[in-house]
Scaffold this motif. Structure first.
Motif, PDB file in Angstrom:
ATOM      1  N   LYS A 163      -4.939  -9.571   7.747  1.00  0.00           N
ATOM      2  CA  LYS A 163      -4.027  -8.454   7.477  1.00  0.00           C
ATOM      3  C   LYS A 163      -3.240  -8.704   6.197  1.00  0.00           C
ATOM      4  O   LYS A 163      -3.080  -7.809   5.358  1.00  0.00           O
ATOM      5  CB  LYS A 163      -3.067  -8.282   8.663  1.00  0.00           C
ATOM      6  CG  LYS A 163      -1.980  -7.237   8.450  1.00  0.00           C
ATOM      7  CD  LYS A 163      -1.079  -7.170   9.663  1.00  0.00           C
ATOM      8  CE  LYS A 163       0.125  -6.259   9.446  1.00  0.00           C
ATOM      9  NZ  LYS A 163      -0.262  -4.853   9.224  1.00  0.00           N
ATOM     10  N   GLU A 164      -2.752  -9.930   6.033  1.00  0.00           N
ATOM     11  CA  GLU A 164      -1.946 -10.260   4.855  1.00  0.00           C
ATOM     12  C   GLU A 164      -2.752 -10.104   3.561  1.00  0.00           C
ATOM     13  O   GLU A 164      -2.265  -9.538   2.578  1.00  0.00           O
ATOM     14  CB  GLU A 164      -1.417 -11.694   4.970  1.00  0.00           C
ATOM     15  CG  GLU A 164      -0.422 -11.917   6.101  1.00  0.00           C
ATOM     16  CD  GLU A 164      -1.072 -12.010   7.472  1.00  0.00           C
ATOM     17  OE1 GLU A 164      -0.340 -11.877   8.487  1.00  0.00           O
ATOM     18  OE2 GLU A 164      -2.312 -12.204   7.541  1.00  0.00           O
ATOM     19  N   ASN A 185      -5.497  -8.274   3.148  1.00  0.00           N
ATOM     20  CA  ASN A 185      -5.836  -6.868   2.966  1.00  0.00           C
ATOM     21  C   ASN A 185      -4.666  -6.092   2.366  1.00  0.00           C
ATOM     22  O   ASN A 185      -4.853  -5.256   1.469  1.00  0.00           O
ATOM     23  CB  ASN A 185      -6.247  -6.237   4.299  1.00  0.00           C
ATOM     24  CG  ASN A 185      -7.625  -6.673   4.748  1.00  0.00           C
ATOM     25  OD1 ASN A 185      -8.476  -7.002   3.932  1.00  0.00           O
ATOM     26  ND2 ASN A 185      -7.848  -6.688   6.051  1.00  0.00           N
ATOM     27  N   GLU A 186      -3.468  -6.347   2.854  1.00  0.00           N
ATOM     28  CA  GLU A 186      -2.293  -5.642   2.330  1.00  0.00           C
ATOM     29  C   GLU A 186      -1.994  -6.063   0.897  1.00  0.00           C
ATOM     30  O   GLU A 186      -1.625  -5.234   0.052  1.00  0.00           O
ATOM     31  CB  GLU A 186      -1.088  -5.904   3.236  1.00  0.00           C
ATOM     32  CG  GLU A 186      -1.221  -5.228   4.601  1.00  0.00           C
ATOM     33  CD  GLU A 186      -0.047  -5.518   5.508  1.00  0.00           C
ATOM     34  OE1 GLU A 186       0.739  -6.454   5.192  1.00  0.00           O
ATOM     35  OE2 GLU A 186       0.106  -4.828   6.534  1.00  0.00           O
ATOM     36  N   HIS A 187      -2.172  -7.346   0.609  1.00  0.00           N
ATOM     37  CA  HIS A 187      -1.931  -7.860  -0.749  1.00  0.00           C
ATOM     38  C   HIS A 187      -2.864  -7.203  -1.762  1.00  0.00           C
ATOM     39  O   HIS A 187      -2.425  -6.664  -2.785  1.00  0.00           O
ATOM     40  CB  HIS A 187      -2.116  -9.376  -0.767  1.00  0.00           C
ATOM     41  CG  HIS A 187      -2.092  -9.980  -2.132  1.00  0.00           C
ATOM     42  ND1 HIS A 187      -0.932 -10.083  -2.886  1.00  0.00           N
ATOM     43  CD2 HIS A 187      -3.085 -10.512  -2.890  1.00  0.00           C
ATOM     44  CE1 HIS A 187      -1.215 -10.649  -4.045  1.00  0.00           C
ATOM     45  NE2 HIS A 187      -2.510 -10.917  -4.072  1.00  0.00           N
ATOM     46  N   SER A 239      -4.639  -4.526  -1.325  1.00  0.00           N
ATOM     47  CA  SER A 239      -4.455  -3.073  -1.312  1.00  0.00           C
ATOM     48  C   SER A 239      -3.415  -2.658  -2.339  1.00  0.00           C
ATOM     49  O   SER A 239      -3.599  -1.678  -3.073  1.00  0.00           O
ATOM     50  CB  SER A 239      -4.008  -2.598   0.081  1.00  0.00           C
ATOM     51  OG  SER A 239      -5.041  -2.740   1.026  1.00  0.00           O
ATOM     52  N   ARG A 240      -2.310  -3.396  -2.379  1.00  0.00           N
ATOM     53  CA  ARG A 240      -1.249  -3.077  -3.347  1.00  0.00           C
ATOM     54  C   ARG A 240      -1.757  -3.236  -4.778  1.00  0.00           C
ATOM     55  O   ARG A 240      -1.465  -2.405  -5.647  1.00  0.00           O
ATOM     56  CB  ARG A 240      -0.022  -3.971  -3.105  1.00  0.00           C
ATOM     57  CG  ARG A 240       0.776  -3.616  -1.862  1.00  0.00           C
ATOM     58  CD  ARG A 240       2.090  -4.374  -1.823  1.00  0.00           C
ATOM     59  NE  ARG A 240       1.888  -5.809  -1.662  1.00  0.00           N
ATOM     60  CZ  ARG A 240       1.820  -6.428  -0.492  1.00  0.00           C
ATOM     61  NH1 ARG A 240       1.923  -5.738   0.629  1.00  0.00           N
ATOM     62  NH2 ARG A 240       1.647  -7.737  -0.420  1.00  0.00           N
ATOM     63  N   ARG A 292      -4.319  -0.313  -5.483  1.00  0.00           N
ATOM     64  CA  ARG A 292      -3.646   0.995  -5.530  1.00  0.00           C
ATOM     65  C   ARG A 292      -2.824   1.120  -6.814  1.00  0.00           C
ATOM     66  O   ARG A 292      -2.884   2.142  -7.511  1.00  0.00           O
ATOM     67  CB  ARG A 292      -2.729   1.169  -4.323  1.00  0.00           C
ATOM     68  CG  ARG A 292      -1.986   2.504  -4.314  1.00  0.00           C
ATOM     69  CD  ARG A 292      -0.948   2.563  -3.214  1.00  0.00           C
ATOM     70  NE  ARG A 292      -0.181   3.788  -3.306  1.00  0.00           N
ATOM     71  CZ  ARG A 292      -0.467   4.915  -2.658  1.00  0.00           C
ATOM     72  NH1 ARG A 292      -1.527   4.952  -1.871  1.00  0.00           N
ATOM     73  NH2 ARG A 292       0.284   5.988  -2.796  1.00  0.00           N
TER      74      ARG A 292
END
Length: 249
Positions: free
Chosen positions: A228-229, A231-233, A235-236, A239
């Motif tokens: 999760k960490e 993927n979120e990293h 993703s930012r 994006r």
């Protein structure tokens, strides 16, 4: 080999011989791939060809130094590209409105279809290919190295070359787990267990679980491979880069 067996027996190739792919061969395959379906016949993609050792070495860190990056004959970076089309619109006194999420998704799909068409053509021509998912992780670094302008976003990368040896056949879940008739039929707990039972029973899967000191194969994915960490990293990063490239998300 029949068409059916060609597709069911295809393998991802990560090790390549020293045999080079000629410019004529590469151009011919790219031309053939460009006949893939595309939205409104706009062809919203470009591909950057990296052959030089210097170029591959420069890109390698962005792909976490996977050996196939420097070991391949050709490294291909497939990019969603609205730059070319927008410039054509401007030169033709037309008002482009392609700085939005829908436009990016359109270019993304065109690029993915084009890349897969090329991959299939290359493999049917006796070449081996490997997709690098790391392209979206480090798009800003890749864009800088490749001198990509606004409205051009890296989507995926293929390492391509003549195979050196063979590789294992990847496992796949059954068609019955993928197909839904007329409407989507959700999965029961029992069905989920049945779908993934064969994958979990593979020797390599059992080894992955043991090596990573986990209780299940699913935990290897969630806790080690695609967290999760992480993927979120990433993703930012992706994006922000897409927006900096001129697409309002």
């Amino acid at each position: 080999m029949s068409i059916d067996s060609f597709f069911t027996q295809r393998r991802t190739i990560r090790r390549y011989s020293n045999r080079e792919i000629s410019d004529d061969c590469l151009t011919s395959m790219i031309e053939a791939a460009s006949h893939a379906p595309t939205t409104g016949n706009m062809q919203l993609y470009s591909v950057v060809v990296t052959r030089s050792e210097e170029g591959k070495k420069a890109l390698a860190p962005a792909h976490f130094n996977q050996p196939s990056v420097t070991g391949c004959s050709v490294l291909l970076t497939f990019c969603a590209d609205f730059n070319r089309f927008v410039k054509w619109c401007v030169e033709s006194d037309a008002r482009p409105g392609y700085d939005n999420f829908q436009s990016f998704i359109t270019a993304l799909l065109d690029t993915a279809i084009f890349a897969q068409q090329f991959c299939t053509i290359a493999e049917m021509s006796g070449l081996g290919c490997c997709y690098l998912g790391t392209t979206t992780y480090n798009a800003p670094d890749i864009a800088k190295i490749l001198n990509l302008p606004s409205r051009v976003v890296p989507v995926t990368t293929l390492t391509v070359g003549y195979p050196e040896g063979d590789s294992e056949l990847s496992d796949r879940i059954s068609p019955g787990a993928i197909i839904h008739h007329e409407v989507y039929s959700d999965y029961s707990s029992e069905l989920i267990k049945d779908i993934y039972a064969e994958k979990e029973a593979r020797e390599d899967s059992i080894r992955f679980v043991k090596e990573n000191q986990k209780q299940s194969l699913a935990q290897v994915f969630t806790d080690v491979r695609y967290t999760k960490e992480a993927n979120e990293h990433f993703s930012r990063i992706y994006r922000d880069f897409i927006e900096q490239s001129g697409f309002k998300l």
